[in-house]
Design a protein around this motif. Structure first.
Motif, PDB file in Angstrom:
ATOM      1  N   LEU A 121      -5.813 -47.766  67.841  1.00  0.00           N
ATOM      2  CA  LEU A 121      -6.943 -47.954  68.740  1.00  0.00           C
ATOM      3  C   LEU A 121      -7.990 -48.768  68.004  1.00  0.00           C
ATOM      4  CD1 LEU A 121      -7.765 -46.904  71.611  1.00  0.00           C
ATOM      5  CD2 LEU A 121      -9.113 -45.182  70.440  1.00  0.00           C
ATOM      6  N   THR A 122      -8.603 -49.735  68.660  1.00  0.00           N
ATOM      7  CA  THR A 122      -9.588 -50.569  67.990  1.00  0.00           C
ATOM      8  C   THR A 122     -10.942 -49.874  67.975  1.00  0.00           C
ATOM      9  OG1 THR A 122     -10.081 -51.672  70.082  1.00  0.00           O
ATOM     10  CG2 THR A 122      -8.451 -52.697  68.656  1.00  0.00           C
ATOM     11  N   ALA A 123     -11.749 -50.224  66.977  1.00  0.00           N
ATOM     12  CA  ALA A 123     -13.100 -49.675  66.878  1.00  0.00           C
ATOM     13  C   ALA A 123     -13.993 -50.348  67.902  1.00  0.00           C
ATOM     14  CB  ALA A 123     -13.647 -49.910  65.471  1.00  0.00           C
ATOM     15  N   CYS A 124     -15.082 -49.646  68.255  1.00  0.00           N
ATOM     16  CA  CYS A 124     -16.020 -50.243  69.197  1.00  0.00           C
ATOM     17  C   CYS A 124     -17.403 -50.263  68.570  1.00  0.00           C
ATOM     18  CB  CYS A 124     -16.055 -49.462  70.513  1.00  0.00           C
ATOM     19  SG  CYS A 124     -16.514 -47.730  70.318  1.00  0.00           S
ATOM     20  N   SER A 125     -18.190 -51.210  68.957  1.00  0.00           N
ATOM     21  CA  SER A 125     -19.571 -51.280  68.521  1.00  0.00           C
ATOM     22  C   SER A 125     -20.432 -51.451  69.747  1.00  0.00           C
ATOM     23  CB  SER A 125     -19.770 -52.443  67.547  1.00  0.00           C
ATOM     24  OG  SER A 125     -19.413 -53.659  68.169  1.00  0.00           O
ATOM     25  N   GLY A 126     -21.690 -51.162  69.623  1.00  0.00           N
ATOM     26  CA  GLY A 126     -22.521 -51.190  70.819  1.00  0.00           C
ATOM     27  C   GLY A 126     -23.861 -51.834  70.585  1.00  0.00           C
ATOM     28  N   PRO A 127     -24.678 -51.905  71.642  1.00  0.00           N
ATOM     29  CA  PRO A 127     -25.993 -52.508  71.546  1.00  0.00           C
ATOM     30  C   PRO A 127     -26.954 -51.611  70.783  1.00  0.00           C
ATOM     31  CG  PRO A 127     -25.637 -51.573  73.727  1.00  0.00           C
ATOM     32  CD  PRO A 127     -24.336 -51.476  72.993  1.00  0.00           C
ATOM     33  N   ALA A 128     -28.184 -52.073  70.653  1.00  0.00           N
ATOM     34  CA  ALA A 128     -29.186 -51.327  69.909  1.00  0.00           C
ATOM     35  C   ALA A 128     -29.407 -49.949  70.512  1.00  0.00           C
ATOM     36  CB  ALA A 128     -30.505 -52.115  69.910  1.00  0.00           C
ATOM     37  N   ARG A 129     -29.799 -49.004  69.666  1.00  0.00           N
ATOM     38  CA  ARG A 129     -30.005 -47.633  70.114  1.00  0.00           C
ATOM     39  C   ARG A 129     -31.274 -47.523  70.951  1.00  0.00           C
ATOM     40  NH1 ARG A 129     -29.068 -45.092  64.087  1.00  0.00           N
ATOM     41  NH2 ARG A 129     -26.843 -45.516  63.925  1.00  0.00           N
ATOM     42  N   ALA A 130     -31.229 -46.622  71.900  1.00  0.00           N
ATOM     43  CA  ALA A 130     -32.403 -46.392  72.733  1.00  0.00           C
ATOM     44  C   ALA A 130     -33.297 -45.364  72.053  1.00  0.00           C
ATOM     45  CB  ALA A 130     -31.980 -45.880  74.118  1.00  0.00           C
ATOM     46  N   PRO A 131     -34.594 -45.678  71.827  1.00  0.00           N
ATOM     47  CA  PRO A 131     -35.491 -44.743  71.162  1.00  0.00           C
ATOM     48  C   PRO A 131     -35.558 -43.422  71.926  1.00  0.00           C
ATOM     49  CG  PRO A 131     -36.484 -46.924  71.327  1.00  0.00           C
ATOM     50  CD  PRO A 131     -35.250 -46.935  72.172  1.00  0.00           C
ATOM     51  N   GLY A 132     -35.539 -42.304  71.191  1.00  0.00           N
ATOM     52  CA  GLY A 132     -35.677 -41.003  71.822  1.00  0.00           C
ATOM     53  C   GLY A 132     -34.388 -40.431  72.354  1.00  0.00           C
ATOM     54  N   ASP A 133     -33.313 -41.186  72.385  1.00  0.00           N
ATOM     55  CA  ASP A 133     -32.038 -40.676  72.865  1.00  0.00           C
ATOM     56  C   ASP A 133     -31.483 -39.687  71.847  1.00  0.00           C
ATOM     57  OD1 ASP A 133     -29.310 -40.315  73.557  1.00  0.00           O
ATOM     58  OD2 ASP A 133     -29.360 -42.216  74.648  1.00  0.00           O
ATOM     59  N   ARG A 134     -31.104 -38.484  72.310  1.00  0.00           N
ATOM     60  CA  ARG A 134     -30.614 -37.458  71.387  1.00  0.00           C
ATOM     61  C   ARG A 134     -29.312 -37.857  70.718  1.00  0.00           C
ATOM     62  NH1 ARG A 134     -30.851 -32.044  74.903  1.00  0.00           N
ATOM     63  NH2 ARG A 134     -30.325 -33.551  76.537  1.00  0.00           N
ATOM     64  N   ASN A 135     -28.556 -38.791  71.318  1.00  0.00           N
ATOM     65  CA  ASN A 135     -27.303 -39.219  70.699  1.00  0.00           C
ATOM     66  C   ASN A 135     -27.536 -40.114  69.489  1.00  0.00           C
ATOM     67  OD1 ASN A 135     -25.568 -37.851  72.412  1.00  0.00           O
ATOM     68  ND2 ASN A 135     -25.518 -39.515  73.905  1.00  0.00           N
ATOM     69  N   THR A 136     -28.756 -40.660  69.363  1.00  0.00           N
ATOM     70  CA  THR A 136     -29.032 -41.553  68.245  1.00  0.00           C
ATOM     71  C   THR A 136     -28.786 -40.867  66.908  1.00  0.00           C
ATOM     72  OG1 THR A 136     -30.689 -42.758  69.531  1.00  0.00           O
ATOM     73  CG2 THR A 136     -30.812 -42.953  67.141  1.00  0.00           C
ATOM     74  N   ALA A 137     -29.101 -39.580  66.811  1.00  0.00           N
ATOM     75  CA  ALA A 137     -28.963 -38.847  65.541  1.00  0.00           C
ATOM     76  C   ALA A 137     -27.516 -38.726  65.083  1.00  0.00           C
ATOM     77  CB  ALA A 137     -29.575 -37.453  65.689  1.00  0.00           C
ATOM     78  N   ILE A 138     -26.581 -38.811  66.007  1.00  0.00           N
ATOM     79  CA  ILE A 138     -25.176 -38.632  65.628  1.00  0.00           C
ATOM     80  C   ILE A 138     -24.416 -39.956  65.607  1.00  0.00           C
ATOM     81  CG2 ILE A 138     -25.089 -36.262  66.482  1.00  0.00           C
ATOM     82  CD1 ILE A 138     -23.640 -37.283  68.969  1.00  0.00           C
ATOM     83  N   GLU A 139     -25.067 -41.051  65.987  1.00  0.00           N
ATOM     84  CA  GLU A 139     -24.380 -42.333  65.987  1.00  0.00           C
ATOM     85  C   GLU A 139     -24.096 -42.798  64.569  1.00  0.00           C
ATOM     86  OE1 GLU A 139     -26.493 -45.202  68.284  1.00  0.00           O
ATOM     87  OE2 GLU A 139     -26.286 -44.072  70.152  1.00  0.00           O
ATOM     88  N   GLY A 140     -22.992 -43.522  64.414  1.00  0.00           N
ATOM     89  CA  GLY A 140     -22.594 -44.040  63.121  1.00  0.00           C
ATOM     90  C   GLY A 140     -21.157 -43.671  62.815  1.00  0.00           C
ATOM     91  N   ALA A 141     -20.750 -43.950  61.593  1.00  0.00           N
ATOM     92  CA  ALA A 141     -19.388 -43.637  61.143  1.00  0.00           C
ATOM     93  C   ALA A 141     -19.433 -42.407  60.247  1.00  0.00           C
ATOM     94  CB  ALA A 141     -18.795 -44.824  60.382  1.00  0.00           C
ATOM     95  N   TRP A 142     -18.478 -41.472  60.464  1.00  0.00           N
ATOM     96  CA  TRP A 142     -18.450 -40.211  59.739  1.00  0.00           C
ATOM     97  C   TRP A 142     -17.022 -39.918  59.275  1.00  0.00           C
ATOM     98  CZ3 TRP A 142     -23.196 -37.678  59.411  1.00  0.00           C
ATOM     99  CH2 TRP A 142     -24.181 -38.108  60.306  1.00  0.00           C
TER     100      TRP A 142
END
Length: 224
Positions: A15-36
């Protein structure tokens, strides 16, 4: 999408990796975005926005010799600081940030996996040969690399790792899907662990405790 089976040595699809646009300020998902990457087990998560701005979790199975894609899912619910990921409204993983780590568990499970942040997603997917015979050898190598790196060293479940070279030589001489299924199946049976297994288009086999009556749930004749 079938529920993810954790703590399990298996064969994954690319499966290919995906990337996305800039993060939306205040979005609770921002804290978990990234590679882990998990502490053990070889799991890698890439949590990012897709082209439509939706958060998506893409999983990978990583070894020192390979990186293969697994499931891809989107948020299906939230509970406090925890985000549930799944498909068709069914939660398959619950993810939350705890300090500098990501804590992941299956719904209803008391156990969890801790993941540490990577500076960037791994180079996935690994190159897969278009030649069927070469792909079978690659599958064999990835299977054994997973066991070598990620299978816990239980004192009562010792696998004769010298069989790896013997079995690979046998596969190289008789390179068929049936032979690959037999060799991997024999290894899973030797472990005698219900948390291990192999799956393919025409093959599904899980480990069984020693003494469990054999069944006919494996059809190696169907392997191409």
């Amino acid at each position: 999408m079938a529920r993810r089976r954790w703590l399990w040595v298996g064969i994954a699809a690319v499966l290919t990796a995906c990337s996305g646009p800039a993060r939306a300020p205040g979005d609770r998902n921002t804290a978990i975005e990234g590679a882990w990457q998990s502490a053990g087990y070889g799991y890698v998560f890439d949590i990012a926005r897709d082209g439509a701005g939706r958060t998506r979790l893409t999983s990978y199975d990583r070894t020192a010799a390979s990186c293969l894609g697994g499931d891809s899912s989107t948020p299906v619910g939230r509970d406090g600081d925890a985000t549930s990921f799944g498909e068709d409204g069914e939660a398959e993983l619950v993810v939350r940030r705890q300090g500098g780590q990501l804590v992941v568990r299956e719904p209803g499970s008391a156990g969890h996996i801790r993941m540490n942040r990577l500076e960037e997603p791994p180079g996935c997917p690994s190159a897969i040969s278009r030649n069927a015979a070469d792909r079978r050898l690659q599958t064999f190598d990835v299977f054994w690399q997973n066991i070598t790196e990620h299978y816990p060293p239980y004192a009562h479940r010792k696998l004769d790792t010298t069989g790896r070279e013997r079995d690979r030589a046998a596969l190289a001489e008789h390179n068929t899907g049936r032979m690959l299924g037999k060799l991997l199946g024999d290894t899973v049976r030797e472990l005698g662990d219900t948390h291990t297994g192999i799956e393919g288009e025409d093959l599904s086999l899980y480990g069984k405790r020693p003494g469990t009556r054999a069944s006919d749930d494996m059809d190696t004749d169907a392997c191409a």
